[in-house]
Write a protein that holds these residues in place. Structure first.
Motif, PDB file in Angstrom:
ATOM      1  N   VAL A   4      45.685 -27.951   6.775  1.00  0.00           N
ATOM      2  CA  VAL A   4      44.919 -28.498   7.896  1.00  0.00           C
ATOM      3  C   VAL A   4      45.223 -29.992   8.079  1.00  0.00           C
ATOM      4  O   VAL A   4      45.426 -30.463   9.201  1.00  0.00           O
ATOM      5  CB  VAL A   4      43.411 -28.254   7.666  1.00  0.00           C
ATOM      6  CG1 VAL A   4      42.570 -29.101   8.601  1.00  0.00           C
ATOM      7  CG2 VAL A   4      43.089 -26.783   7.852  1.00  0.00           C
ATOM      8  N   SER A   8      40.735 -22.712  11.263  1.00  0.00           N
ATOM      9  CA  SER A   8      42.096 -23.248  11.244  1.00  0.00           C
ATOM     10  C   SER A   8      43.009 -22.441  12.162  1.00  0.00           C
ATOM     11  O   SER A   8      43.776 -22.990  12.950  1.00  0.00           O
ATOM     12  CB  SER A   8      42.629 -23.221   9.811  1.00  0.00           C
ATOM     13  OG  SER A   8      43.961 -23.620   9.776  1.00  0.00           O
ATOM     14  N   ALA A  61      37.525 -26.723  10.161  1.00  0.00           N
ATOM     15  CA  ALA A  61      38.233 -26.122   9.021  1.00  0.00           C
ATOM     16  C   ALA A  61      38.285 -27.102   7.854  1.00  0.00           C
ATOM     17  O   ALA A  61      38.037 -26.735   6.695  1.00  0.00           O
ATOM     18  CB  ALA A  61      39.638 -25.717   9.439  1.00  0.00           C
ATOM     19  N   GLU A  62      38.566 -28.341   8.186  1.00  0.00           N
ATOM     20  CA  GLU A  62      38.660 -29.358   7.130  1.00  0.00           C
ATOM     21  C   GLU A  62      37.332 -29.492   6.374  1.00  0.00           C
ATOM     22  O   GLU A  62      37.303 -29.558   5.143  1.00  0.00           O
ATOM     23  CB  GLU A  62      39.060 -30.708   7.736  1.00  0.00           C
ATOM     24  CG  GLU A  62      39.202 -31.791   6.683  1.00  0.00           C
ATOM     25  CD  GLU A  62      39.498 -33.163   7.289  1.00  0.00           C
ATOM     26  OE1 GLU A  62      39.920 -33.238   8.459  1.00  0.00           O
ATOM     27  OE2 GLU A  62      39.302 -34.160   6.567  1.00  0.00           O
ATOM     28  N   LEU A  72      40.559 -27.836  13.789  1.00  0.00           N
ATOM     29  CA  LEU A  72      40.928 -28.399  12.496  1.00  0.00           C
ATOM     30  C   LEU A  72      39.793 -29.169  11.836  1.00  0.00           C
ATOM     31  O   LEU A  72      39.664 -29.161  10.608  1.00  0.00           O
ATOM     32  CB  LEU A  72      42.150 -29.312  12.650  1.00  0.00           C
ATOM     33  CG  LEU A  72      43.412 -28.654  13.192  1.00  0.00           C
ATOM     34  CD1 LEU A  72      44.569 -29.641  13.152  1.00  0.00           C
ATOM     35  CD2 LEU A  72      43.774 -27.403  12.420  1.00  0.00           C
ATOM     36  N   THR A 110      49.280 -27.244  17.173  1.00  0.00           N
ATOM     37  CA  THR A 110      47.889 -26.881  16.893  1.00  0.00           C
ATOM     38  C   THR A 110      47.135 -26.486  18.157  1.00  0.00           C
ATOM     39  O   THR A 110      46.434 -25.472  18.180  1.00  0.00           O
ATOM     40  CB  THR A 110      47.172 -28.058  16.198  1.00  0.00           C
ATOM     41  OG1 THR A 110      47.856 -28.329  14.978  1.00  0.00           O
ATOM     42  CG2 THR A 110      45.730 -27.708  15.895  1.00  0.00           C
TER      43      THR A 110
END
Lengths: 366, 542
Positions: free
Chosen positions: A130, A99, A107-108, A104, B340
């Motif tokens: 996330v 993350s 991480a998810e 992402l 991000t």
């Protein structure tokens, strides 16, 4: 004969178990003190002792991650998961690294797996963050609301919910969340900032100013603490440099200055001990090493130094006591055993002296 | 067939937009870090550059700032700042010798503006050490007027901007100053136990106050930061953006500070008030002071007010502060799509402009790590990093398309400025590299969309028209742009105002200009797709 071999194996296994536990404890203590070099050293030795133990790999992964060595950290955490599928800690730490690096999707996946296997709120909170960063705000809000419904006293989830509501332009709903958080934890800087920010966005300028004032106060205190730590760190480097050029008086002065700034830093007391030791002040050095060991009971090096000075002063029983602690803390360190052998010899216990000498020779040969 | 057409459209949309033409254009320059071997932090901050039309021939010349030998330097070169003249065909010639710009100081950044209103754009160069004000003599030569002008900034300066804070018709000067590092107080940072030295965190040193030089109108300046309510921030200044964020007609100042809170100064009739906390633009979402490097104002969401971008360190994120009503901002970095993707990157230069002329504001960011040995400390990162290009996608979203639009090369990026070097109606980019050569990224739009560029000339206002605001109807609503001095990180963008207008053949456009003097003029532009010169008070384009 067979019985003897079995007994010896059992003894070796027990010794190894003790070694392993000591190394893990030492690593944990170092990790808490943010001494990543020592922590990694201890956990690497633990992994070498028990290459199939997921706890050792997990600990090493955490230490590497804390030291921002992410690639080897990920490798250790993945090895942990191979040895112990579904290991919650490894999943959470992997998710956190992914993350923070902006990956992402990975991480998810880790957070989802952790959340499916454990009621640990961190997994769901991480998942919510996330998802929000990935633009899936409603799902993220739903997860946090569920957590709060399950535990109304969950301040962390409440803060996270406030943050996501704020980012979703719903300050009206975020403000009560932040208010709850600062009621539970009045010095929660982040919540105070979120609260001030949201109140300003709602046009409640006076309330916003009050929250921001509290945030500014908390920030000043935090900055002072960090500033002190930083000053002490650079003094530590100055001490080391002074020691390197033999400027002992200068080194002692710098060490005392650093301790005045950061009195509970065990590294500074160890350095002061080293400076005084070099100056011939055995009493002062011993006091400093002992203080360092009190502050960080997981550091075998200062215990060895204290033991050496105690033995030098003829206080052999005390020396043996602290040297045995050092030996337990790092079972692979030869030096305590050399000193123990000498101390036992001075006390006339040839058997113990011989035993310690044998251990010292074995470890030194490694 | 339908599928094929859709695929073709996607392919065209993803065609490279930018190509580096620095070498073929003759932009022969290598930034010298002046390496000491002792990890002096000035070495890694890079030097900027930018676009100015110093000879008033209608095309953009390039000025590049250079480092200088530090104690312990083992190089043999004698680096200087450099001026490159554009021949109008996109080829550049080094005209530094004899220009008066052969400064041997350790240079950082630059900003441009006609401070003496003589019709020629002057230069201010920030240095590690005393800065320099160069008066453009109009003959291709510049005169160093630092001493007679009364400007004496003794600090390590970074970004700067000319603004007319009191709207009296002459340009004043804001200079961001960094920290009190000197070669003789260089600390050992990095992994001391392992002997791996690294450049220091800025808070190891004391932050220096910023400077503000008020133009007295007679060629001299007076330092007036404290008197005007400026410079009380925490120091560590690296980026400066100027713009009228509260739409009240005067220019406000935003400073990106490195690991101290950023600061927003609201201009109230020439005096400034620090409104950072109430505006919500000093910290990250979580109330942390981030490593502010570059910054820029721009109306990214097309709602008629200026938003803010700030670039930061890796594992932080780049802020996008959306200007809501009443000058209160919301950090929409993550919902907008710029947050991000920025997490593993160290951002420096940042510039809002319309790269694809579609009438939506885009954003370019130069990236590159501070630590030349960054992987030792964090093995997930690299020293050189690719730049970003975010295209406005509507509804407050931005999409990062650098990898498919030609920004694939990893660069130790620092300064970034946009400008139309070939006057073809699309905005090109200059990216400076720490210890390397600049990239001149030519935009390949080639007239695929409509545009207009405005060269504004002040009369009652300052001659450069810095601070003038132009508004024009675009395909997605009213577009606003301001004439900007400085900004980004150590850089100077095109002083002309540029608008992308979307599809071609849309007919005449109504333009509204609000000059720094307070005069507002509305006029029709017909045709567009050209560089239009407009002189204050004439009420129509020339």
């Amino acid at each position: 004969m067979i019985a003897t071999i079995v007994l010896l194996s059992a003894f070796a296994a027990a010794a190894a178990a003790g070694d392993f536990a000591s190394l893990m404890a030492r690593g944990e203590a170092a990790l808490s003190a943010r001494d990543y070099v020592t922590a990694r050293d201890a956990f690497e030795k633990a992994v070498a002792l028990r290459p199939s133990d997921p706890a050792a790999h997990y600990a090493l992964g955490r230490a590497l991650g804390a030291d921002q060595k992410y690639q080897p950290a990920v490798a250790q955490l993945e090895e942990t998961l191979r040895l112990s599928p579904g290991h919650i800690g490894a999943l959470l730490d992997l998710a956190s690294i992914e993350s923070a690096s902006g990956r992402l999707d990975r991480a998810e996946g880790h957070y989802r797996e952790a959340a499916a296997k454990s009621p640990e709120p961190r997994a769901r909170r991480g998942l919510a963050t996330v998802l929000a960063r990935d633009g899936r705000l409603p799902e993220a809000l739903g997860i946090l609301r569920e957590l709060i419904a399950a535990d109304a006293s969950d301040v962390d989830s409440r803060y996270d919910l406030g943050m996501l509501l704020m980012q979703g332009d719903d300050c009206g709903a975020a403000v009560p969340m932040f208010e709850e958080v600062v009621r539970a934890r009045p010095d929660h800087r982040k919540a105070l900032y979120g609260l001030g920010n949201c109140l300003a966005r709602l046009g409640r300028a006076e309330d916003a100013a009050r929250a921001m004032e509290r945030f500014a106060d908390a920030t000043r205190a935090e900055e002072e603490r960090i500033g002190s730590e930083r000053r002490a760190y650079f003094l530590m480097i100055e001490i080391d440099a002074a020691l390197g050029r033999g400027a002992l008086r200068e080194a002692v002065a710098a060490a005392r200055e650093a301790i005045a700034i950061s009195p509970d830093d065990p590294r500074l007391h160890a350095l002061l001990g080293q400076c005084l030791d070099g100056s011939g002040d055995d009493v002062g050095a011993l006091r400093a090493y002992r203080r360092s060991f009190e502050l960080n009971p997981g550091d075998p090096s200062v215990a060895v130094e204290a033991g050496r000075l105690l033995a030098k002063g003829g206080r052999f029983e005390e020396a043996i006591e602290i040297l045995e602690k050092a030996a337990r803390l790092d079972p692979l360190m030869p030096e305590p055993h050399r000193l123990l052998a000498a101390a036992w010899e001075r006390l006339g216990n040839g058997q113990n002296a011989a035993r310690e000498r044998a251990i010292w020779q074995r470890l030194s040969a490694r | 067939m339908l599928v094929l057409s859709a695929g073709l459209a996607v392919l065209l949309a993803a065609a490279p937009l930018y190509r580096d033409v620095a070498r073929e254009s003759g932009l022969a320059f290598v930034h010298d870090m002046g390496l000491s071997g002792e990890k002096m932090m000035v070495e890694t901050m890079g030097s900027g550059g930018g676009f100015i039309d110093y000879d008033n021939d209608g095309d953009l010349d390039i000025f590049l700032v250079n480092g200088a030998p530090l104690p312990g330097y083992r190089g043999t070169g004698k680096p200087t700042d450099a001026l490159f003249r554009n021949d109008g065909q996109g080829r550049y010639t080094d005209v530094t010798p004899g220009s008066g710009l052969e400064d041997g100081a350790y240079g950082m950044g630059m900003c441009a503006g006609d401070y003496d209103n003589d019709g020629y754009t002057d230069l201010y160069v920030t240095n590690f050490g005393p800065d320099a004000l160069y008066r453009n003599l109009g003959s291709g030569r510049f005169e160093d007027v630092t001493r007679p002008s009364g400007i004496g900034d003794p600090y390590w300066s970074s970004s700067c901007a000319f603004i007319d804070h009191d709207r009296d018709g002459d340009l004043d000067l804001y200079v961001a100053n960094y920290v009190d590092f000197r070669p003789d107080n260089n600390k050992y940072c990095g992994d001391y136990a392992a002997g791996i030295r690294a450049y220091c965190h800025p808070n190891v040193y004391k932050g220096e106050p910023d400077s503000f030089f008020r133009n007295e109108g007679d060629g001299t300046f007076v330092e007036a930061a404290a008197a005007l309510g400026l410079g009380a921030g925490g120091g560590n200044g690296l980026g400066v953006a100027t713009g009228d964020y509260d739409n009240d007609g005067d220019v406000d100042i935003y400073v990106a500070n490195d690991k101290t809170p950023n600061v927003l100064y609201r201009n109230d009739a020439g005096r400034f008030t620090d409104v950072t906390l109430q505006a919500g633009v000093g910290y990250s979402l979580e109330g942390e002071a981030q490593a502010g490097m570059g910054t820029d104002f721009g109306d990214y969401d097309g709602d008629g007010d200026l938003d803010l971008v700030v670039t930061n360190l890796d594992f932080e994120y780049n802020n996008l502060y959306r200007n809501d009503t009443a000058g209160i901002f919301s950090d929409v970095a993550f919902p907008s799509g710029i947050g991000t993707v920025s997490l593993p990157f160290v951002g420096f230069g940042a510039d809002f402009f319309d790269a694809d002329n579609d009438g939506r504001m885009d954003l370019a960011i130069a990236n590159g790590h501070i630590l030349d040995n960054a992987p030792y400390f964090n093995d997930a990162t690299t020293y050189a990093q690719r730049p970003f290009l975010f295209l406005g996608a509507g509804a407050g979203r931005m999409e990062e398309v650098g990898m498919t639009r030609g920004l694939t090369e990893q660069v130790v990026g620092r300064g970034l400025a946009s400008g139309d070097i070939d006057n073809d109606g699309d905005l090109d980019m200059l990216i400076t590299e720490c210890g390397g050569s600049p990239r001149l990224l030519r935009n390949a739009m080639e007239g695929q969309a409509s545009w207009v560029a405005l060269r504004l000339v002040g009369r009652a206002s300052n001659r450069s028209a810095i601070g003038a605001r132009a508004s024009i109807a675009g395909p997605h609503g009213t577009l606003i742009e301001e004439v900007r001095s400085g900004g980004s990180y150590l850089s100077q963008p095109d002083l002309r105002v540029h608008f992308g207008l979307g599809a071609r053949s849309q007919g005449p456009r109504t333009l509204t200009l609000r000059w720094p003097s307070g005069l507002t003029e509305t006029m029709t532009l017909d045709p567009v797709e050209r560089v239009v010169t407009i002189v204050e008070g004439e009420g129509r384009p020339r």
